[in-house]
Structure formats: C-alpha cells, structure tokens
Write a protein that holds these residues in place. Sequence first.
Motif, PDB file in Angstrom:
ATOM      1  N   TRP A 154      -1.423   2.856   9.508  1.00 49.32           N
ATOM      2  CA  TRP A 154      -1.792   4.231   8.382  1.00 49.32           C
ATOM      3  C   TRP A 154      -2.779   3.372   7.235  1.00 49.32           C
ATOM      4  CZ3 TRP A 154      -1.714   8.980   9.003  1.00 49.32           C
ATOM      5  CH2 TRP A 154      -0.800   9.409   9.956  1.00 49.32           C
ATOM      6  N   PHE A 155      -1.955   1.292   7.008  1.00 46.49           N
ATOM      7  CA  PHE A 155      -2.635   0.938   6.028  1.00 46.49           C
ATOM      8  C   PHE A 155      -4.339   0.215   6.439  1.00 46.49           C
ATOM      9  CE2 PHE A 155       1.656  -1.038   5.482  1.00 46.49           C
ATOM     10  CZ  PHE A 155       1.707   0.281   4.445  1.00 46.49           C
ATOM     11  N   ALA A 156      -4.945   0.208   7.894  1.00 49.73           N
ATOM     12  CA  ALA A 156      -5.357   0.065   8.317  1.00 49.73           C
ATOM     13  C   ALA A 156      -6.732   1.593   7.990  1.00 49.73           C
ATOM     14  CB  ALA A 156      -5.199  -0.027  10.580  1.00 49.73           C
ATOM     15  N   ARG A 157      -5.958   2.780   8.319  1.00 53.16           N
ATOM     16  CA  ARG A 157      -6.692   4.200   8.075  1.00 53.16           C
ATOM     17  C   ARG A 157      -7.228   4.012   6.601  1.00 53.16           C
ATOM     18  NH1 ARG A 157      -4.984   9.518  10.672  1.00 53.16           N
ATOM     19  NH2 ARG A 157      -3.966   7.946  12.412  1.00 53.16           N
ATOM     20  N   ILE A 175      -0.430  -6.442   4.011  1.00 58.84           N
ATOM     21  CA  ILE A 175      -1.283  -7.526   3.502  1.00 58.84           C
ATOM     22  C   ILE A 175      -2.261  -8.085   4.475  1.00 58.84           C
ATOM     23  CG2 ILE A 175      -1.140 -10.012   2.562  1.00 58.84           C
ATOM     24  CD1 ILE A 175       1.226  -9.631   1.228  1.00 58.84           C
ATOM     25  N   GLU A 176      -1.804  -7.555   6.045  1.00 65.04           N
ATOM     26  CA  GLU A 176      -2.411  -8.541   7.212  1.00 65.04           C
ATOM     27  C   GLU A 176      -4.058  -6.822   7.147  1.00 65.04           C
ATOM     28  OE1 GLU A 176       1.345 -10.625   8.632  1.00 65.04           O
ATOM     29  OE2 GLU A 176       0.128  -9.157   9.593  1.00 65.04           O
ATOM     30  N   GLU A 177      -3.619  -5.858   6.522  1.00 63.01           N
ATOM     31  CA  GLU A 177      -4.709  -5.159   7.072  1.00 63.01           C
ATOM     32  C   GLU A 177      -5.547  -5.168   5.795  1.00 63.01           C
ATOM     33  OE1 GLU A 177      -5.219  -3.573   9.133  1.00 63.01           O
ATOM     34  OE2 GLU A 177      -3.651  -4.203  11.235  1.00 63.01           O
ATOM     35  N   GLY A 178      -5.012  -5.505   4.563  1.00 63.32           N
ATOM     36  CA  GLY A 178      -6.148  -6.009   4.001  1.00 63.32           C
ATOM     37  C   GLY A 178      -5.497  -5.262   2.319  1.00 63.32           C
ATOM     38  N   SER A 179      -4.556  -5.311   2.167  1.00 59.68           N
ATOM     39  CA  SER A 179      -3.635  -4.738   0.676  1.00 59.68           C
ATOM     40  C   SER A 179      -4.302  -4.939  -0.488  1.00 59.68           C
ATOM     41  CB  SER A 179      -2.315  -3.938   0.179  1.00 59.68           C
ATOM     42  OG  SER A 179      -1.809  -3.833  -0.680  1.00 59.68           O
ATOM     43  N   THR A 180      -4.717  -4.632  -1.486  1.00 63.97           N
ATOM     44  CA  THR A 180      -4.912  -5.883  -2.364  1.00 63.97           C
ATOM     45  C   THR A 180      -3.438  -6.195  -3.887  1.00 63.97           C
ATOM     46  OG1 THR A 180      -5.642  -4.001  -3.743  1.00 63.97           O
ATOM     47  CG2 THR A 180      -6.950  -5.343  -2.689  1.00 63.97           C
ATOM     48  N   ILE A 181      -2.513  -5.048  -3.570  1.00 64.84           N
ATOM     49  CA  ILE A 181      -1.462  -4.978  -4.561  1.00 64.84           C
ATOM     50  C   ILE A 181      -0.241  -4.547  -3.488  1.00 64.84           C
ATOM     51  CG2 ILE A 181      -1.888  -2.819  -4.974  1.00 64.84           C
ATOM     52  CD1 ILE A 181      -0.807  -4.148  -8.504  1.00 64.84           C
TER      53      ILE A 181
END
Length: 231
Positions: free
Chosen positions: A176-179, A210-216
């Motif tokens: 879901w984070f990747a999506r 975080i590994e999938e790109g989260s900024t916060i």
Amino acid sequence: MSGVIAENLAKVKQQLAEALIRSGRGEDDCELLVVSKTWPAEVVAEVIDAGHRAFGENKVQEGMEKIPSLPQGVRWHLIGHLQRNKVRKALPLFGTLHGIDSLKLARYTSNLAVELGCHPDVYLQVNLAGEERKSGFSPDDLRRELEELDGLDGLNVLGLMCIPPAVACPEDARPWFARLRELRDELESTSGLSLPGLSMGMSGDYEAAIEEGSTIVRVGSAIFGARNYAV
C-alpha cells in the motif's frame, strides 16, 4: 516515566535513521511526527524537553485544550479527519493538515484560510483500498481534481497521505505504501505539479513506509506506550 519516553523517542529516531540508510536516502528525507493524541500536556512536554518539535493530534478539540499550555515553537499537525464545522477552529492551531479528503472540504478550508490569513500545508488523504468506512480521495478523484486542488489559494498541497487497511504484519502494509508512492509519481508526471510529500507509516509499520518513500511518519504508541483513552 520521562526516562522511558526519552529512551523510546531515541530508539524510534535511530530506527528511522537506519531505515533511511537501508533505502539509500538522506538523513533529512523523512520527518518524525510524534502523535500525542490522548496524552495530557505534561506528558507531551517530556518529548518537547527531549528536543522534539513536531506533533500530531487527531481531534481539534483536544488540540484546543492542549496546545495553548505547551511551549511556542512547536509545529502542530492535524492528522485526523477534519470536520467542516471544526475548520475555523483548526486553522489557527495547526500549520499542517493531513486529512483533507474531498474537493468540497478543500475548497471550504481554502476559503476560510484566506479569510483568516492562514496558509496551511496539506496532505491529500487517499483511500487506496476503496474502504467504505474510510474517507479519502480515490485515485481517479485525484486524477480529475488535482489541478483544482493545487490551485486553491489558501492551501499549500505538499503531497499525499494514506492509512493502509488493517494488516497482520508490517510487511503486509508495504504494497500500500508502494502504491501511494507510485500514484504520487504518476500524478506528478501527468500534471507537471510537484507533490514531494508522502505522509504514511505509523508505529507498527513506519520502517517499511520509510523504505517505500515516506517523507513523514506518524508515530505515537511506540514512544508513549499504549494509548491513554481514559483522558
């Protein structure tokens, strides 16, 4: 209790840093938002005393009761659903809103922000799984409405936010984070707009986010312990 909270805060920050290293990102590429909902001001003050300055609240009313008694210079984010009848009260308190979940709410919030002289940062909440009990834009909504959302005078659209469906383990949240990241990338490519922010990841899954790109990341119980719902 202060020693435990300080230790937990340091542990989360260390794990955040390690997740950034694993994903080849810089040390400032993801911010820790400490979720202080249900915790009284004196407990939140312990985290402020430990040097942290970014906090998230779920409810406007709780923020109204808590924020004035805490030091200035703290950045407050509203991470819960923003009800239309609470917008006027929320804007003076929260510099960032994570729960803008419809064009109608965005228009209304923008108009009030202009009236009040505010210009909040905004994450657009996306309901990736189409869950009936969750609010949020569908991906198709955003494809149609992003240009208008970005052009609203009272809002600064930073990016997207999601709360994944309940999962058995943190790794199950990763798709879901990747999506969400992929949707953000698509929208940037097709619209030409900049959407640098991805608000995703909570206490149980923030490393995967975080590994999938989260900024916060929005982390509360990993720092404070189990929620104090009696407050």
